[in-house]
Design a protein around this motif. Structure first.
Motif, PDB file in Angstrom:
ATOM      1  N   ASP A 166      73.607  46.667 -16.439  1.00 13.53           N
ATOM      2  CA  ASP A 166      74.081  46.979 -17.783  1.00 13.53           C
ATOM      3  C   ASP A 166      73.130  46.310 -18.765  1.00 13.53           C
ATOM      4  O   ASP A 166      72.247  45.551 -18.376  1.00 13.53           O
ATOM      5  N   PHE A 167      73.303  46.569 -20.030  1.00 16.66           N
ATOM      6  CA  PHE A 167      72.420  45.955 -21.016  1.00 16.66           C
ATOM      7  C   PHE A 167      72.825  44.519 -21.324  1.00 16.66           C
ATOM      8  O   PHE A 167      72.115  43.819 -22.035  1.00 16.66           O
ATOM      9  N   GLU A 168      73.965  44.090 -20.813  1.00 20.02           N
ATOM     10  CA  GLU A 168      74.388  42.709 -20.956  1.00 20.02           C
ATOM     11  C   GLU A 168      74.560  42.101 -19.575  1.00 20.02           C
ATOM     12  O   GLU A 168      75.267  42.670 -18.735  1.00 20.02           O
ATOM     13  N   PRO A 169      73.944  40.950 -19.298  1.00 20.84           N
ATOM     14  CA  PRO A 169      73.112  40.174 -20.214  1.00 20.84           C
ATOM     15  C   PRO A 169      71.643  40.568 -20.215  1.00 20.84           C
ATOM     16  O   PRO A 169      70.870  40.086 -21.021  1.00 20.84           O
ATOM     17  N   PHE A 170      71.222  41.472 -19.277  1.00 16.99           N
ATOM     18  CA  PHE A 170      69.828  41.871 -19.201  1.00 16.99           C
ATOM     19  C   PHE A 170      69.745  43.389 -19.069  1.00 16.99           C
ATOM     20  O   PHE A 170      70.532  43.991 -18.342  1.00 16.99           O
ATOM     21  N   PRO A 171      68.808  44.027 -19.746  1.00 20.60           N
ATOM     22  CA  PRO A 171      68.654  45.483 -19.616  1.00 20.60           C
ATOM     23  C   PRO A 171      68.358  45.869 -18.170  1.00 20.60           C
ATOM     24  O   PRO A 171      67.748  45.098 -17.424  1.00 20.60           O
TER      25      PRO A 171
END
Length: 468
Positions: A440-445
């Motif tokens: 997911d884009f949280e915490p890393f793309p």
């Protein structure tokens, strides 16, 4: 060594009344525990269940029990000290230890510090330089003996630096007291080689202790288990074997096994550790210990993306071999190797460009030595050096490995308190949480990771551990 017995008759009247009430309460609880354990089927003499007669302060024994990185098989220490009569029958031994530090470290990569003795989160480590003067930890221990074969041990810990609560080191969630260990030990090695223990204890997996005066090895961070469980051991001469059955789940340190219904709460005795070692004399004043262990469920079983304390679908066993060479009680050389039997599924990121790195097994290696310069003096000086590493990815992966090198100097005062200085270097930054990235884009793309094999840090620690 400070070893003093405070007899109840020497205490003033108000304190005497309070202690008498406390001791009578402890006496009642221990009597009930004794009855439950024996179910009334074992005979015992009247002398075995008299009240606690003394309150002891034994700083040398306390130092061994509360040392957080050397000789971590605390049940062994407890049994040996009882065998040598350093802990007497019908006594309550109180001990405390505090570690205060002044430290500094520099990383070549912004906010990526690989030194694991300081909780590695961006909340607490911003930029490329960190310095602090802190209380690393405080411990309180209580050791109570009922008779020659029944002992209880409790350890209370305060450690905001390494707590896994959210927020910074000033957050309330990270500034809590916890029952770090609590065990009831049944056995008397002077009379019989078999012993047992029930409670919250270290898993007897490998040789997780370090030669460093303060810093734990990378192997300890990777494989040193702690959980509720029951342990049975046999010790005769140089031969020592033990097995521990432990509660599974994902919330105990390094002891993960699935417990059903996708829960992470330990609720079944479905994990175990088996260990065997042997100590023998090579020549006069030279002893060698060799051993091996097997763990049914290690910490490395989550699927991608990896998050701390999340449940597993299957367990991932691990094994270890270790050795310790001691020469004249002055030079110690030790080492060990541990590895999982299966790959850690969560180390494969399915999103390009990171999908080129296959899932890998997790392994650690440590080797170290320490030399005591003046063992007969009241203040003994020891120099030490250690290399340890964690490997959990294929060659070239950002999470391939994290190495740690430590050089230390310490002064031990009265066999209990020590002042120490360490210099350390780490190579690689491999935090286990989201080790290979996120989906997911949280915490890393997607397709990225915060692990970095090229990050390194250099620093020093100046500190004191005062034990009473």
């Amino acid at each position: 060594m400070f070893n003093k017995t405070l007899h109840l008759q020497s205490v003033s009247a108000p304190i005497h009344t309070f202690l008498s009430l406390l001791i009578n309460t402890i006496k009642l609880m221990l009597k009930k525990l004794l009855f439950v354990l024996l179910f009334g089927n074992l005979a015992y003499s009247q002398q075995d269940i008299i009240a606690i007669k003394s309150i002891d302060f034994n700083s040398e024994v306390t130092a061994k029990m509360l040392d957080q990185n050397q000789d971590l098989r605390k049940i062994n220490i407890l049994l040996n000290e009882r065998k040598n009569n350093a802990i007497t029958n019908n006594s309550l031994t109180i001990g405390t230890s505090i570690i205060s530090l002044l430290d500094y470290q520099h990383s070549n990569t912004d906010s990526k510090f690989g030194y694991l003795m300081r909780h590695p989160t961006a909340n607490n480590q911003i930029g490329k330089d960190v310095s602090e003067a802190v209380i690393h930890s405080f411990q309180l221990s209580l050791t109570a003996t009922v008779n020659h074969w029944l002992t209880s041990y409790v350890e209370i810990l305060y450690n905001p630096q390494q707590a896994f609560g959210s927020g910074t080191i000033t957050a309330l969630e990270r500034n809590q007291l916890q029952l770090r260990k609590g065990i009831v030990v049944i056995g008397d090695l002077n009379r019989f080689p078999l012993y047992g223990a029930i409670g919250k204890m270290d898993a007897p997996f490998g040789q997780m202790g370090s030669v460093n005066p303060f810093t734990n090895s990378t192997s300890w961070h990777a494989f040193a288990g702690l959980s509720y469980g029951a342990q049975l051991g046999f010790k005769k001469g140089g031969f020592h074997a033990k097995v521990m059955t432990a509660q599974g789940g994902a919330q105990f340190r390094a002891m993960h096994t699935p417990v059903g219904d996708n829960t992470k709460t330990p609720s079944k005795l479905n994990n175990y550790v088996a260990d065997i070692n042997y100590t023998f004399a090579l020549i006069e004043k030279v002893k060698l210990l060799i051993g091996g262990s097997y763990l049914r469920g290690s910490a490395y079983c989550q699927e991608f993306p990896v998050t701390h304390f999340s449940p597993c679908k299957d367990n991932n066993p691990a094994y270890t071999f270790y050795g310790n060479l001691n020469i004249d009680n002055r030079l110690t050389v030790q080492g060990g190797f541990a590895k999982t039997t299966k790959v850690w599924e969560g180390t494969h990121n399915p999103t390009p460009p990171l999908d080129i790195y296959e899932a890998a097994k997790v392994s650690t290696l440590d080797i170290g030595a320490k030399y005591t310069i003046n063992p007969e003096n009241k203040v003994t000086y020891t120099v030490s050096g250690e290399f340890s590493n964690l490997k959990c990815g294929p060659d070239g992966a950002p999470w391939e490995r994290q190495n740690q090198m430590v050089i230390g100097l310490s002064g031990l005062i009265n066999n209990s308190s020590k002042l120490f200085f360490e210099m350390f270097r780490t190579e690689g930054y491999v935090p286990l949480n989201f080790i290979s990235g996120s989906n997911d884009f949280e915490p890393f793309p997607p397709g990225t990771t915060h692990s970095d094999r090229n990050a390194n840090s250099l620093g020093f620690v100046l500190g004191a551990q005062l034990t009473f």
